[in-house]
Design an enzyme around this catalytic site. Structure first.
Site, PDB file in Angstrom:
ATOM      1  N   GLY A   1      -6.234  -9.633  -4.773  1.00  0.00           N
ATOM      2  CA  GLY A   1      -5.886 -11.068  -5.324  1.00  0.00           C
ATOM      3  C   GLY A   1      -4.768 -10.645  -6.497  1.00  0.00           C
ATOM      4  O   GLY A   1      -3.659 -10.731  -6.874  1.00  0.00           O
ATOM      5  N   CYS A   2      -5.143  -9.300  -7.188  1.00  0.00           N
ATOM      6  CA  CYS A   2      -4.545  -8.493  -8.291  1.00  0.00           C
ATOM      7  C   CYS A   2      -3.582  -6.797  -7.550  1.00  0.00           C
ATOM      8  O   CYS A   2      -2.454  -7.173  -8.219  1.00  0.00           O
ATOM      9  CB  CYS A   2      -5.392  -7.341  -9.277  1.00  0.00           C
ATOM     10  SG  CYS A   2      -6.545  -8.487 -10.038  1.00  0.00           S
ATOM     11  N   THR A   3      -4.248  -6.743  -6.518  1.00  0.00           N
ATOM     12  CA  THR A   3      -2.850  -6.123  -5.895  1.00  0.00           C
ATOM     13  C   THR A   3      -1.901  -7.259  -4.991  1.00  0.00           C
ATOM     14  O   THR A   3      -0.238  -7.294  -5.288  1.00  0.00           O
ATOM     15  CB  THR A   3      -3.300  -5.335  -4.609  1.00  0.00           C
ATOM     16  OG1 THR A   3      -4.168  -4.548  -4.914  1.00  0.00           O
ATOM     17  CG2 THR A   3      -2.524  -4.795  -3.610  1.00  0.00           C
TER      18      THR A   3
ATOM     19  N   SER B   1       0.430  -8.070  -7.883  1.00  0.00           N
ATOM     20  CA  SER B   1       1.571  -6.883  -9.092  1.00  0.00           C
ATOM     21  C   SER B   1       2.576  -6.781  -7.601  1.00  0.00           C
ATOM     22  O   SER B   1       3.633  -6.281  -8.170  1.00  0.00           O
ATOM     23  CB  SER B   1       0.427  -5.128  -8.995  1.00  0.00           C
ATOM     24  OG  SER B   1      -0.811  -6.142 -10.399  1.00  0.00           O
TER      25      SER B   1
END
EC number: 1.11.1.24
Length: 150
Positions: free
Chosen positions: A45-47, A50
């Protein structure tokens, strides 16, 4: 106390992926800031989030804003994450979660660090807050809408 729309964003100083110290106050009077708190480097999710910020970075800079990501990961972890995905913006290391606490970023289910984005104008006032653990694109879309409406 959680930071709310209309509040002056609390100033802070953290270390970036390059080892430089960055203060929110450095941008006051110069640029708006899109400050996004995310759980962890190099997770799905963070990838995704970002990389969405990366892909729209030129639109943010054209709107007069700087994008800054914050998580509890180390500067070294941020450096690897930024290099792996060619992230053109600053990632700050909040290893003790002091800034996360200062802003009142909630946890999800009491375990996972929250995913919250703050749009801060050139005077340091919070104009918009978007809080969603799973709507990754919403963080980008809501931030751009706020910046473009200003």
């Amino acid at each position: 106390m959680a930071v709310k729309v209309g509040d002056t964003a609390p100033d802070f100083t953290l270390v970036s992926q390059s080892g430089a110290t960055v203060s929110l106050g450095d941008f006051r009077g110069k640029k708006s800031v899109v400050l996004y708190f995310y759980p962890k480097d190099d997770t799905p999710g963070c990838t995704k989030e970002s990389c969405e910020f990366r892909d729209r970075y030129d639109v943010f800079t054209t709107a007069g804003a700087e994008v800054i990501g914050v998580s509890a990961d180390s500067p070294e972890s941020h450096q690897k994450f930024a290099a792996k995905y060619q992230l053109p913006f600053t990632l700050l290391s909040d290893t003790g979660n002091q800034v996360r606490k200062l802003y009142g970023v909630p946890s999800t289910l009491g375990l996972l660090p929250g995913r919250v984005t703050y749009v801060i104008d050139t005077e340091g006032v919070v104009q918009h807050i978007f809080n969603s653990q799973f709507n990754f694109k919403g963080h980008i879309e809501e931030s751009l809408k706020t910046l473009q409406a200003a």
